[in-house]
Design an enzyme around this catalytic site. Structure first.
Site, PDB file in Angstrom:
ATOM      1  N   HIS A   1       0.811  -1.212   0.000  1.00 58.49           N
ATOM      2  CA  HIS A   1       0.000   0.000   0.000  1.00 58.49           C
ATOM      3  C   HIS A   1       0.848   1.267   0.000  1.00 58.49           C
ATOM      4  O   HIS A   1       0.336   2.374   0.091  1.00 58.49           O
ATOM      5  CB  HIS A   1      -0.927  -0.022   1.233  1.00 58.49           C
ATOM      6  CG  HIS A   1      -2.066   0.928   1.158  1.00 58.49           C
ATOM      7  ND1 HIS A   1      -2.196   1.999   2.013  1.00 58.49           N
ATOM      8  CD2 HIS A   1      -3.147   0.983   0.330  1.00 58.49           C
ATOM      9  CE1 HIS A   1      -3.307   2.666   1.746  1.00 58.49           C
ATOM     10  NE2 HIS A   1      -3.907   2.074   0.722  1.00 58.49           N
TER      11      HIS A   1
ATOM     12  N   LYS B   1       3.193   4.425  -1.242  1.00 55.97           N
ATOM     13  CA  LYS B   1       3.296   5.332  -2.388  1.00 55.97           C
ATOM     14  C   LYS B   1       4.609   6.094  -2.241  1.00 55.97           C
ATOM     15  O   LYS B   1       4.695   7.052  -1.458  1.00 55.97           O
ATOM     16  CB  LYS B   1       2.127   6.314  -2.445  1.00 55.97           C
ATOM     17  CG  LYS B   1       0.765   5.666  -2.734  1.00 55.97           C
ATOM     18  CD  LYS B   1       0.032   5.319  -1.496  1.00 55.97           C
ATOM     19  CE  LYS B   1      -1.341   4.720  -1.813  1.00 55.97           C
ATOM     20  NZ  LYS B   1      -2.009   4.227  -0.606  1.00 55.97           N
TER      21      LYS B   1
ATOM     22  N   HIS C   1      -8.337  11.912   1.095  1.00 62.55           N
ATOM     23  CA  HIS C   1      -7.496  10.721   1.104  1.00 62.55           C
ATOM     24  C   HIS C   1      -6.190  10.925   1.862  1.00 62.55           C
ATOM     25  O   HIS C   1      -5.409   9.992   2.015  1.00 62.55           O
ATOM     26  CB  HIS C   1      -7.199  10.294  -0.344  1.00 62.55           C
ATOM     27  CG  HIS C   1      -6.679   8.905  -0.486  1.00 62.55           C
ATOM     28  ND1 HIS C   1      -5.338   8.636  -0.712  1.00 62.55           N
ATOM     29  CD2 HIS C   1      -7.297   7.701  -0.412  1.00 62.55           C
ATOM     30  CE1 HIS C   1      -5.165   7.328  -0.793  1.00 62.55           C
ATOM     31  NE2 HIS C   1      -6.328   6.743  -0.605  1.00 62.55           N
TER      32      HIS C   1
ATOM     33  N   ASP D   1       0.278  17.831  19.399  1.00 60.28           N
ATOM     34  CA  ASP D   1       0.767  18.947  20.209  1.00 60.28           C
ATOM     35  C   ASP D   1       1.366  20.074  19.386  1.00 60.28           C
ATOM     36  O   ASP D   1       2.143  20.892  19.916  1.00 60.28           O
ATOM     37  CB  ASP D   1       1.781  18.449  21.250  1.00 60.28           C
ATOM     38  CG  ASP D   1       1.153  17.538  22.285  1.00 60.28           C
ATOM     39  OD1 ASP D   1      -0.086  17.474  22.339  1.00 60.28           O
ATOM     40  OD2 ASP D   1       1.904  16.861  23.026  1.00 60.28           O
TER      41      ASP D   1
END
Length: 420
Positions: free
Chosen positions: A160, A162, A338, A345
């Site tokens: 997954h 990229k 997407h 913080d």
């Protein structure tokens, strides 16, 4: 009687085989415990060590949104002189796919080493003609976990990530996929919103190493030399480490990172993620954070904005518990958001390919950048604020009164959340 015996034996053997494959492939899912009062941005050596990496200083980060990202990416690919490495989950044949392919083909014909790693499931619609043109030009194109008997134990494990690395000197990482819907500026329901970053400095070696991991696993090729791993001088002042390892005998490092920073937060946690299905221990960690006074907000698409409404329904199953914990939830109905971003913080950020769900945390190969830099966190928070203005906040009183059919879909799709 004899037929029943052999049928039962065959069923038993198949059951045992399935259990063996599951046992081999499953990752351990311990209940993570943290007790620390240090500020998150002062713990980069600890965060990188826990996630099997090393925090490196001297980096420069540029943020690119929506379709404008591809203008920069294509320009930099065309400027490559030694090597281009591209790894992605989703590539579909279309205008954008052909533009990217043309840029890679031109570089390969000019003598640049071009390696392309595509997930076999996510990129099954990349287009045979496009793939053949790239290969004919000299691009090496390989698929991750093709549908084959040898991959039966890992076929559910998808790549997954990229990532693009150019000349070993600059890199891109984030959520952008090579699909026409990522063009434009998220101006309508047909064009998606996304965020990726462009990197210069020593961190590029880490992204090249991440690409090498799956490339070597599929091809057996180990690439070396200054064409791919050149000496890298400091290019800025940002401290970063890359998180991508999936050790067999521990929780995947992407999950460890996200859970740890939730437990470290002292002021706020702002999350932008398209597929938000936290596990029970994460929900508990969010609740404890709220008790410490942390402002916890999550921005995600609604079912009308999502490309996969089943995932949003699966996430809905735990909305009531999250709301009762004090987490603020916002759904964006206009298009798919997407981007996979988390800030803590106002000083630390995570950006990359990982969704906030079991599939990304437990199964997929992902990459997330852990970044200690207040200016970058502010930039990401500004993106959050821009989109949240047009989002709908989910309120507990109205949520508990949603219809029975909505609730039925939420519970039914949650049963499949690790497969969605």
């Amino acid at each position: 009687m004899e037929g029943s015996f052999w049928g039962g034996l065959l069923l038993a053997l198949v059951t045992v085989q399935v259990l063996v494959i599951w046992s081999i492939r499953r990752h351990r899912d311990p209940n993570l415990q943290i007790d620390c009062d240090y500020p998150v941005d002062k713990l980069m050596p600890s965060l990188s060590g826990l996630t099997l990496g090393t925090a490196v200083a001297g980096n420069r980060v540029e943020v690119h949104e929506n379709g404008a990202f591809f203008d920069v990416l294509l320009e930099r690919i065309r400027a490559a002189r030694q090597s281009v490495h591209l790894e992605t989950f989703l590539w579909k044949d279309g205008e954008l796919g052909r533009r990217v392919a043309d840029a890679l083909i031109e570089r390969a014909q000019a003598g640049v080493q071009v390696r392309v790693m595509l997930d076999a499931q996510g990129s099954k619609e990349a287009g045979k003609d496009v793939l053949q043109r790239m290969r004919d030009a000299g691009c090496r194109v390989t698929f991750f976990h093709e549908r084959a008997l040898r991959n039966i134990g890992v076929f559910n494990d998808r790549d997954h990530r990229k990532v693009v690395v150019i000349d070993g000197k600059e890199a891109f990482a984030g959520g952008h996929c090579i699909v026409d819907r990522w063009l434009g500026n998220a101006e309508d329901g047909q064009r998606y919103a996304d965020v990726s970053v462009q990197l210069h400095g020593p961190i590029v070696h880490s992204l090249q190493g991440a690409f090498s991991e799956n490339w070597a696993g599929e091809t057996g090729e180990l690439f070396l030399g200054d064409d791919v791993f050149p000496p890298l001088e400091p290019a800025g002042d940002v401290l970063i480490h890359a998180v991508f390892a999936k050790p067999e005998n521990s929780a995947p490092t992407v999950k460890i990172l996200h859970h740890t920073v939730i437990c470290l937060a002292r002021k706020r946690i702002w999350i932008q993620n398209p597929y938000f299905i936290p596990e029970p221990d994460a929900i508990d960690a969010f609740g404890e954070a709220v008790k410490r006074g942390v402002d916890v907000r999550v921005l995600m698409p609604s079912t009308s904005g999502s490309d996969n409404p089943m995932v949003q329904h699966a996430g809905h199953r735990n909305f009531e518990k999250l709301l009762r914990c004090g987490v603020r939830l916002f759904e964006y109905p206009h298009t798919l958001l997407h981007q996979k971003i988390m800030t803590v913080d106002g000083v630390w950020s995570a950006v990359g390919s990982s969704n906030f769900d079991d599939r990304s945390f437990e199964t997929n190969d992902e990459i997330t950048l852990s970044i200690a830099d207040a200016a970058l966190a502010s930039r990401f928070d500004a993106i959050f604020e821009r989109y949240v203005q047009r989002a709908d906040e989910v309120k507990l009183e109205a949520w508990v009164r949603r219809g029975w059919w909505h609730k039925a879909k939420d519970n039914a799709f949650y049963l499949l959340n690790e497969l969605l």
